[in-house]
Enzyme design. Structure first.
Site, PDB file in Angstrom:
ATOM      1  CG  ASP A   2      88.843  66.768 -17.591  1.00  0.00           C
ATOM      2  OD1 ASP A   2      89.359  66.327 -16.556  1.00  0.00           O
ATOM      3  OD2 ASP A   2      88.696  66.453 -18.680  1.00  0.00           O
ATOM      4  CB  CYS A  32      89.735  62.909 -19.153  1.00  0.00           C
ATOM      5  SG  CYS A  32      91.254  62.596 -19.894  1.00  0.00           S
ATOM      6  CG  HIS A  80      90.535  70.814 -20.549  1.00  0.00           C
ATOM      7  ND1 HIS A  80      91.521  70.995 -19.835  1.00  0.00           N
ATOM      8  CD2 HIS A  80      89.739  69.829 -20.016  1.00  0.00           C
ATOM      9  CE1 HIS A  80      91.355  70.107 -18.816  1.00  0.00           C
ATOM     10  NE2 HIS A  80      90.184  69.407 -19.195  1.00  0.00           N
ATOM     11  CD  GLU A  81      93.471  72.215 -25.275  1.00  0.00           C
ATOM     12  OE1 GLU A  81      94.457  72.296 -24.432  1.00  0.00           O
ATOM     13  OE2 GLU A  81      92.826  71.217 -25.147  1.00  0.00           O
ATOM     14  CB  VAL A  97      71.820  82.676 -24.570  1.00  0.00           C
ATOM     15  CG1 VAL A  97      72.506  83.239 -23.073  1.00  0.00           C
ATOM     16  CG2 VAL A  97      71.654  81.096 -24.881  1.00  0.00           C
ATOM     17  CD  GLU A  98      65.377  80.210 -21.528  1.00  0.00           C
ATOM     18  OE1 GLU A  98      64.996  80.058 -20.321  1.00  0.00           O
ATOM     19  OE2 GLU A  98      65.836  78.862 -22.019  1.00  0.00           O
ATOM     20  CG  LEU A  99      69.481  82.941 -18.238  1.00  0.00           C
ATOM     21  CD1 LEU A  99      69.449  83.640 -16.598  1.00  0.00           C
ATOM     22  CD2 LEU A  99      71.141  82.950 -18.446  1.00  0.00           C
TER      23      LEU A  99
END
Length: 148
Positions: free
Chosen positions: A50, A43, A84-85, A65-67
């Site tokens: 969070d 936060c 968060h946004e 995307v490679e994991l």
């Protein structure tokens, strides 16, 4: 204790670098769905952790995307203060820049903090790309890849 019971220092480190690989079937639109249940950040107001589940849904164009790099990228937010946004949109922007998909959606479902759950959904659509008509199929259930 012995070195065998303690283990060695991990060699992997968090990074903002996202690696990709060539889409194995570029002639067909297909949906990639990922669930990342261990997302953490801090936060920016209190410094408290969070926790969220990040859902990544995309239709690749030339690359995927490679994991492992995705895992290390997600880890890089652990000690970072993030609204968060903002973090949801940052993840989308970084993944779009890395993969240039036809479509991508990032859904972040944050756990309760102060009696409030936060869900943030951010989407990208490549200019000119239109999805095929929707075929209704069974949806992926929450935690569908957990066996137990």
């Amino acid at each position: 204790m012995t070195t065998q019971s303690i283990g060695s220092k991990p060699t992997a480190q968090p990074t903002k670098t996202l690696e990709t690989f060539e889409n194995p079937n570029q002639v067909r639109d297909f949906h990639i769905h990922m669930e990342i249940p261990e997302f953490t950040c801090l936060c920016p107001k209190t410094g408290q952790p969070d926790f969220a589940v990040i859902y990544l849904d995309y239709i690749p164009d030339q690359t995927c995307v490679e994991l492992k790099s995705l895992k290390l990228y997600i880890w890089s937010f652990r000690d970072q203060g993030c609204f968060h946004e903002a973090v949801t949109n940052t993840i989308l922007d970084d993944l779009v820049n890395a993969t240039q998909p036809k479509f991508m959606r990032v859904t972040a479902k944050f756990y309760v903090r102060g009696g409030v759950f936060t869900n943030v959904v951010a989407e990208y659509r490549k200019a000119g790309w239109q999805p095929l008509p929707r075929v209704e199929l069974t949806q992926f259930e929450s935690q569908s890849n957990i066996r137990g």
